[in-house]
Scaffold this motif. Sequence first.
Motif, PDB file in Angstrom:
ATOM      1  N   ALA A   9       0.945  -1.195  -0.098  1.00  0.00           N
ATOM      2  CA  ALA A   9       0.078  -0.291  -0.213  1.00  0.00           C
ATOM      3  C   ALA A   9       0.847   1.092   0.293  1.00  0.00           C
ATOM      4  O   ALA A   9       1.766   1.281  -0.302  1.00  0.00           O
ATOM      5  CB  ALA A   9      -0.691  -0.442   1.315  1.00  0.00           C
ATOM      6  N   PHE A  10       0.204   2.251  -0.374  1.00  0.00           N
ATOM      7  CA  PHE A  10       1.364   3.948   0.094  1.00  0.00           C
ATOM      8  C   PHE A  10       1.844   3.889   0.910  1.00  0.00           C
ATOM      9  O   PHE A  10       0.610   3.729   2.309  1.00  0.00           O
ATOM     10  CB  PHE A  10      -0.282   4.602  -0.873  1.00  0.00           C
ATOM     11  CG  PHE A  10       0.215   6.336  -0.788  1.00  0.00           C
ATOM     12  CD1 PHE A  10       0.170   6.992  -0.388  1.00  0.00           C
ATOM     13  CD2 PHE A  10       1.238   6.211  -1.689  1.00  0.00           C
ATOM     14  CE1 PHE A  10       1.230   8.713  -0.483  1.00  0.00           C
ATOM     15  CE2 PHE A  10       2.036   7.189  -2.241  1.00  0.00           C
ATOM     16  CZ  PHE A  10       2.273   8.280  -1.034  1.00  0.00           C
ATOM     17  N   ILE A  11       2.789   4.256   0.810  1.00  0.00           N
ATOM     18  CA  ILE A  11       3.832   4.343   2.320  1.00  0.00           C
ATOM     19  C   ILE A  11       3.101   6.424   2.423  1.00  0.00           C
ATOM     20  O   ILE A  11       3.703   6.950   2.024  1.00  0.00           O
ATOM     21  CB  ILE A  11       4.995   4.472   1.667  1.00  0.00           C
ATOM     22  CG1 ILE A  11       5.253   2.437   1.604  1.00  0.00           C
ATOM     23  CG2 ILE A  11       6.477   4.775   3.333  1.00  0.00           C
ATOM     24  CD1 ILE A  11       7.071   2.679   1.324  1.00  0.00           C
ATOM     25  N   GLU A  12       2.529   5.966   3.855  1.00  0.00           N
ATOM     26  CA  GLU A  12       2.151   7.433   3.956  1.00  0.00           C
ATOM     27  C   GLU A  12       2.863   8.219   5.096  1.00  0.00           C
ATOM     28  O   GLU A  12       3.243   9.192   4.619  1.00  0.00           O
ATOM     29  CB  GLU A  12       1.028   6.918   4.990  1.00  0.00           C
ATOM     30  CG  GLU A  12      -0.463   6.241   4.910  1.00  0.00           C
ATOM     31  CD  GLU A  12      -0.899   7.193   3.261  1.00  0.00           C
ATOM     32  OE1 GLU A  12      -0.584   8.425   3.910  1.00  0.00           O
ATOM     33  OE2 GLU A  12      -2.124   6.811   2.824  1.00  0.00           O
ATOM     34  N   ASN A  13       4.039   7.217   5.425  1.00  0.00           N
ATOM     35  CA  ASN A  13       5.177   8.273   5.249  1.00  0.00           C
ATOM     36  C   ASN A  13       6.243   8.812   4.906  1.00  0.00           C
ATOM     37  O   ASN A  13       6.784   8.459   3.594  1.00  0.00           O
ATOM     38  CB  ASN A  13       5.609   7.615   6.362  1.00  0.00           C
ATOM     39  CG  ASN A  13       7.322   8.221   7.460  1.00  0.00           C
ATOM     40  OD1 ASN A  13       7.629   9.090   6.706  1.00  0.00           O
ATOM     41  ND2 ASN A  13       7.299   8.544   8.564  1.00  0.00           N
ATOM     42  N   ASN A  14       6.279  10.573   4.653  1.00  0.00           N
ATOM     43  CA  ASN A  14       6.980  10.959   3.696  1.00  0.00           C
ATOM     44  C   ASN A  14       8.194  10.497   3.394  1.00  0.00           C
ATOM     45  O   ASN A  14       9.199  10.048   2.072  1.00  0.00           O
ATOM     46  CB  ASN A  14       6.947  13.016   3.779  1.00  0.00           C
ATOM     47  CG  ASN A  14       5.949  13.106   4.021  1.00  0.00           C
ATOM     48  OD1 ASN A  14       4.699  12.642   2.868  1.00  0.00           O
ATOM     49  ND2 ASN A  14       5.152  14.423   4.500  1.00  0.00           N
ATOM     50  N   ARG A  17       8.862   6.714   2.895  1.00  0.00           N
ATOM     51  CA  ARG A  17       8.503   7.009   0.963  1.00  0.00           C
ATOM     52  C   ARG A  17       9.607   7.125   0.740  1.00  0.00           C
ATOM     53  O   ARG A  17       9.975   6.208  -0.588  1.00  0.00           O
ATOM     54  CB  ARG A  17       7.466   7.601   0.739  1.00  0.00           C
ATOM     55  CG  ARG A  17       6.700   7.322  -0.893  1.00  0.00           C
ATOM     56  CD  ARG A  17       5.204   8.215  -0.747  1.00  0.00           C
ATOM     57  NE  ARG A  17       5.419   9.503  -0.568  1.00  0.00           N
ATOM     58  CZ  ARG A  17       4.815   9.938   0.280  1.00  0.00           C
ATOM     59  NH1 ARG A  17       4.197  10.167   1.072  1.00  0.00           N
ATOM     60  NH2 ARG A  17       4.925  11.957  -0.087  1.00  0.00           N
TER      61      ARG A  17
ATOM     62  N   CYS B  45       5.163   4.022  -3.480  1.00  0.00           N
ATOM     63  CA  CYS B  45       5.534   5.207  -3.678  1.00  0.00           C
ATOM     64  C   CYS B  45       4.042   6.509  -4.783  1.00  0.00           C
ATOM     65  O   CYS B  45       4.651   7.475  -4.913  1.00  0.00           O
ATOM     66  CB  CYS B  45       7.016   5.741  -4.315  1.00  0.00           C
ATOM     67  SG  CYS B  45       7.500   4.652  -3.296  1.00  0.00           S
ATOM     68  N   ASN B  95      -7.363   4.438  -9.297  1.00  0.00           N
ATOM     69  CA  ASN B  95      -6.677   4.364  -8.065  1.00  0.00           C
ATOM     70  C   ASN B  95      -7.387   3.177  -6.892  1.00  0.00           C
ATOM     71  O   ASN B  95      -6.738   2.337  -6.198  1.00  0.00           O
ATOM     72  CB  ASN B  95      -5.412   5.240  -7.189  1.00  0.00           C
ATOM     73  CG  ASN B  95      -5.397   6.077  -8.538  1.00  0.00           C
ATOM     74  OD1 ASN B  95      -3.769   5.008  -9.647  1.00  0.00           O
ATOM     75  ND2 ASN B  95      -5.091   7.711  -8.245  1.00  0.00           N
ATOM     76  N   ARG B  99      -6.590  -0.117  -5.935  1.00  0.00           N
ATOM     77  CA  ARG B  99      -5.943  -0.313  -4.092  1.00  0.00           C
ATOM     78  C   ARG B  99      -6.613  -1.850  -3.304  1.00  0.00           C
ATOM     79  O   ARG B  99      -6.022  -2.800  -2.660  1.00  0.00           O
ATOM     80  CB  ARG B  99      -6.218   0.997  -3.313  1.00  0.00           C
ATOM     81  CG  ARG B  99      -5.613   1.846  -2.873  1.00  0.00           C
ATOM     82  CD  ARG B  99      -5.848   2.905  -1.536  1.00  0.00           C
ATOM     83  NE  ARG B  99      -7.539   3.466  -1.824  1.00  0.00           N
ATOM     84  CZ  ARG B  99      -7.559   4.357  -2.478  1.00  0.00           C
ATOM     85  NH1 ARG B  99      -6.136   5.114  -2.860  1.00  0.00           N
ATOM     86  NH2 ARG B  99      -8.392   5.016  -3.171  1.00  0.00           N
TER      87      ARG B  99
END
Lengths: 213, 219
Positions: A9-14, A17, B45, B95, B99
């Motif tokens: 999943a998208f890494i929220e922590n900048n 990431r 990312c 998107n 997900r």
Amino acid sequence: MTRKKVKLAFIENNTARKSAYNKRKKSLVKKVDELTALCGIDACAIIYGPYDAQPEIWPSPSGVQEVLSKFMTVPEVEQSRKMMNQESFLKQRISKSEKQLQKQRRDNREKETTMHMFRCLNAGNIVQNSMSVGDLNDLSWMIDHNLRAIGRRMESDDRENIIHQSPPPPPPPTAPNNNEIAMMGHGHAGMAMNNNDLIQSQMFMDMGMNGYE
Amino acid sequence: MSKKSSLGRQKIPIEKILKKSHLQVTFSKRRSGLFKKVSELCTLCGVEIAIVVFSPADKAFSFGHPEVESILDRYLTRNPPPESSAHQLVEAHRNANVRDLNVQLTQLLNHLEIEKKQGEEIEQARKVRQSQFWWESPIDELALNELVQLKGSIEELKKNMGKFANKCIIEQSNASSSNMGGVNGFGRYDSFDNKFGLGINIVPTHPNAYYLGFRNGYL
């Protein structure tokens, strides 16, 4: 190289990431490089990161241009045939994994049923432990499957006629021996069967008669 | 005694592979792994990427997020991507799909891992049993005289199964007259009706029923 399992999943922590981006981008480019070198093929990569307006590319501007030109000359049908995006790629992965899962479950089920069969065989009795109809059917199938396999083996051995076996000794008088442990002590995992073993092993055949309540 | 199905990970020099078959396999595997890594990078990312790869047979493979074509266009024309609201809506929808797919894939991979672990445990147990009980070894490894004995035992077991099944059917028909649910010994099967009578096909009249039963035993 760390081997932590990463959540898809998208890494929220900048910071995390950005760090992941740099690492992975580097190894991605390395992988493309290796692929082209090992297989002697053409490839290119264009990466638009969030931290730079300019894309990162491989191998080089001219290299990318060559590969893209080659790609453009491919008829559109052929281009799309093996063209993927996230959705199609993930669907493909899902489909493959589903098949793997099915197969693994099936193999596991088969092995469990076989063990169940042998447990029943060793006990001289149908070992219940909450069987469903499905379990019974499977057990039944496994029994027949094994009988068929033995039959086939014996047939082909007959034809080869290499092994001359003396017929097994006549069954000894029925031993009221339901003791599984005593039986197992006489089992030998090998081909060296002497007469003693033959008689002992014969015993569990007869146990089948006594086992049933 | 354990046969390795493959050599596992081996370090190889990065130079063109000489053996054609090896080359094909390597391409296939590495290309697949490469796309996987690209997909992960996009997910983790949120980057936009296009990869174009030609196979040894010059077949064109490509992966692009959001699309190969849009990325190539963007690169070749050096134009920033259009940011219309309609476009953004489409992107958002896509998107969301991605997900969901990732969640689905993750669940699946977890299940797979569990099943594989179970498979290893079962295999372990099996090997232990085989070291103790010679008759549990694969049929191909048994000698003819051993096969004869095993056959006899299994046939005996088969008879027992028949008796057992009949006993269950009798039990069930007694129980259903009082319209009760689960019967002792069949913990998993609560709904007892004619299904039970049809389900047990111990006397093989229809061989395919086994196979179906076998397949359905575990979804």
